[in-house]
Design a protein around this motif. Structure first.
Motif, PDB file in Angstrom:
ATOM      1  N   LYS A 110       0.830  -1.211   0.000  1.00  0.00           N
ATOM      2  CA  LYS A 110       0.000   0.000   0.000  1.00  0.00           C
ATOM      3  C   LYS A 110       0.865   1.261   0.000  1.00  0.00           C
ATOM      4  O   LYS A 110       0.502   2.270  -0.610  1.00  0.00           O
ATOM      5  CB  LYS A 110      -0.928  -0.006   1.212  1.00  0.00           C
ATOM      6  N   ILE A 111       1.993   1.184   0.685  1.00  0.00           N
ATOM      7  CA  ILE A 111       2.903   2.338   0.719  1.00  0.00           C
ATOM      8  C   ILE A 111       3.521   2.555  -0.647  1.00  0.00           C
ATOM      9  O   ILE A 111       3.547   3.682  -1.177  1.00  0.00           O
ATOM     10  CB  ILE A 111       3.997   2.143   1.781  1.00  0.00           C
ATOM     11  N   TRP A 112       4.020   1.467  -1.262  1.00  0.00           N
ATOM     12  CA  TRP A 112       4.650   1.603  -2.578  1.00  0.00           C
ATOM     13  C   TRP A 112       3.630   2.028  -3.634  1.00  0.00           C
ATOM     14  O   TRP A 112       3.952   2.798  -4.553  1.00  0.00           O
ATOM     15  CB  TRP A 112       5.318   0.298  -2.986  1.00  0.00           C
ATOM     16  N   SER A 113       2.388   1.552  -3.508  1.00  0.00           N
ATOM     17  CA  SER A 113       1.350   1.947  -4.472  1.00  0.00           C
ATOM     18  C   SER A 113       1.074   3.437  -4.373  1.00  0.00           C
ATOM     19  O   SER A 113       0.923   4.124  -5.392  1.00  0.00           O
ATOM     20  CB  SER A 113       0.058   1.161  -4.213  1.00  0.00           C
ATOM     21  N   LYS A 114       1.018   3.944  -3.142  1.00  0.00           N
ATOM     22  CA  LYS A 114       0.798   5.378  -2.946  1.00  0.00           C
ATOM     23  C   LYS A 114       1.965   6.174  -3.522  1.00  0.00           C
ATOM     24  O   LYS A 114       1.757   7.201  -4.199  1.00  0.00           O
ATOM     25  CB  LYS A 114       0.646   5.672  -1.452  1.00  0.00           C
ATOM     26  N   ALA A 115       3.179   5.712  -3.266  1.00  0.00           N
ATOM     27  CA  ALA A 115       4.365   6.413  -3.774  1.00  0.00           C
ATOM     28  C   ALA A 115       4.379   6.443  -5.296  1.00  0.00           C
ATOM     29  O   ALA A 115       4.672   7.483  -5.913  1.00  0.00           O
ATOM     30  CB  ALA A 115       5.625   5.737  -3.241  1.00  0.00           C
ATOM     31  N   GLU A 117       4.574  19.743  12.597  1.00  0.00           N
ATOM     32  CA  GLU A 117       3.970  21.016  12.228  1.00  0.00           C
ATOM     33  C   GLU A 117       3.957  21.240  10.717  1.00  0.00           C
ATOM     34  O   GLU A 117       3.014  21.844  10.173  1.00  0.00           O
ATOM     35  CB  GLU A 117       4.746  22.164  12.896  1.00  0.00           C
ATOM     36  N   ALA A 118       4.991  20.787  10.041  1.00  0.00           N
ATOM     37  CA  ALA A 118       5.182  21.127   8.635  1.00  0.00           C
ATOM     38  C   ALA A 118       4.497  20.172   7.666  1.00  0.00           C
ATOM     39  O   ALA A 118       4.189  20.550   6.533  1.00  0.00           O
ATOM     40  CB  ALA A 118       6.683  21.171   8.318  1.00  0.00           C
ATOM     41  N   SER A 119       4.250  18.944   8.075  1.00  0.00           N
ATOM     42  CA  SER A 119       3.740  17.955   7.133  1.00  0.00           C
ATOM     43  C   SER A 119       2.261  18.184   6.808  1.00  0.00           C
ATOM     44  O   SER A 119       1.500  18.729   7.602  1.00  0.00           O
ATOM     45  CB  SER A 119       3.952  16.543   7.678  1.00  0.00           C
ATOM     46  N   ILE A 120       1.895  17.746   5.621  1.00  0.00           N
ATOM     47  CA  ILE A 120       0.548  17.933   5.073  1.00  0.00           C
ATOM     48  C   ILE A 120      -0.088  16.559   4.891  1.00  0.00           C
ATOM     49  O   ILE A 120       0.566  15.622   4.415  1.00  0.00           O
ATOM     50  CB  ILE A 120       0.625  18.635   3.706  1.00  0.00           C
ATOM     51  N   ILE A 121      -1.340  16.436   5.241  1.00  0.00           N
ATOM     52  CA  ILE A 121      -2.027  15.159   5.060  1.00  0.00           C
ATOM     53  C   ILE A 121      -2.161  14.852   3.572  1.00  0.00           C
ATOM     54  O   ILE A 121      -2.615  15.685   2.779  1.00  0.00           O
ATOM     55  CB  ILE A 121      -3.427  15.186   5.721  1.00  0.00           C
ATOM     56  N   ARG A 122      -1.722  13.660   3.196  1.00  0.00           N
ATOM     57  CA  ARG A 122      -1.759  13.234   1.787  1.00  0.00           C
ATOM     58  C   ARG A 122      -2.667  12.020   1.580  1.00  0.00           C
ATOM     59  O   ARG A 122      -2.545  11.312   0.590  1.00  0.00           O
ATOM     60  CB  ARG A 122      -0.352  12.896   1.303  1.00  0.00           C
ATOM     61  N   GLY A 123      -3.575  11.799   2.510  1.00  0.00           N
ATOM     62  CA  GLY A 123      -4.529  10.706   2.350  1.00  0.00           C
ATOM     63  C   GLY A 123      -4.315   9.592   3.338  1.00  0.00           C
ATOM     64  O   GLY A 123      -3.387   9.605   4.158  1.00  0.00           O
TER      65      GLY A 123
END
Length: 267
Positions: free
Chosen positions: A172-177, A258-264
């Motif tokens: 699932k991680i590699w698919s998202k990447a 603080e800096a990271s953005i939700i990507r799903g």
């Protein structure tokens, strides 16, 4: 010294190392504004100490709990061994990679994908310890024939690695990447949920074996890891960390949290 005493002593040292890591995390925000190198090194070394004392607990309690049959516990032991015998550049934290190794200006415009497994039964812990996902493959996947492969890895270890890969839902991680065009070297995995799961299972086994949790640290973490925290390896949250002008100007004081953005997510 009988084995129960050895386990009790190792358990105490391990619980103490977890408290010291949490203290390093709490001090990070203050210290990083003064000396970012010291703040990052303190935090990373504190995490590595947790792995060291987890390994010490493994050494004396493997008759109580089968660490090798638990993918997440086995992964922690392998990462500890890799760090302990440091003859490679694997398993540097993202903080070290960005702010101590590379130099953030060289990474301007890059975005890192961060994958975190969902914790259930309690709020996700604020700390994250992020390593490149591909480093796990370089170290443990015999299919890659990597120059970084662990000395004890042989072809028959492939089934064990595939079990680990499946357990952590790496597909699932590699698919998202791949879907979002992240280079492999910019895909990071948070070890904290994996650590939580391993400790929860170890502590549960020790408790069932009637190993006493004597000290304040042991009693505190016993409650947290047995009664409150669990990890759902089927589900992941994805974050993006962008190295832009704001991040470079603020430096590591602008924390990943603080800096990271939700990507799903997968849930």
């Amino acid at each position: 010294m009988n084995n129960s005493t050895a386990i009790i002593n190792a358990l105490g040292r391990f619980a103490n190392s977890m408290r010291l890591y949490n203290e390093a995390f709490l001090k990070y925000k203050y210290l990083v504004a003064i000396d970012h190198e010291e703040a990052i090194n303190n935090l990373d070394r504190a995490f590595e100490q947790k792995l060291e004392y987890f390994h010490s607990l493994y050494d004396v309690s493997k008759g109580v709990f089968d660490y090798n049959a638990c993918p997440e516990a086995n992964l922690l032991i392998n990462i500890r061994n890799a760090i302990h015998h440091r003859n490679h550049a694997l398993f540097h934290s993202i903080l070290q990679t960005i702010w101590l190794d590379e130099g953030p200006e060289k990474l301007l415009g890059a975005e890192f994908l961060i994958a975190r497994h969902r914790t259930v039964g309690g709020c996700p812990p604020p700390p994250m310890h992020l390593i490149k996902l591909e480093d796990i493959y370089f170290r443990l996947d015999p299919r890659l024939e990597s120059g970084y492969i662990a000395p004890n890895i042989v072809t028959k270890a492939l089934s064990k690695f595939i079990s680990l890969e499946n357990s952590l839902s790496c597909d699932k991680i590699w698919s998202k990447a791949k879907q979002d065009n992240y280079p492999d070297k910019q895909v990071y995995l948070d070890l904290l949920p994996i650590f939580i799961s391993a400790v929860s299972k170890v502590f549960t086994a020790l408790d069932r074996a009637e190993i006493p949790f004597n000290g304040f640290d042991e009693k505190t973490y016993k409650s947290v890891f047995i009664d409150e925290l669990r990890t759902d390896f089927e589900q992941l949250c994805f974050l993006g960390l962008i190295i832009n002008d704001v991040q470079i100007n603020l430096g590591p004081s602008f924390t990943i949290q603080e800096a990271s953005i939700i990507r799903g997510s997968t849930y």
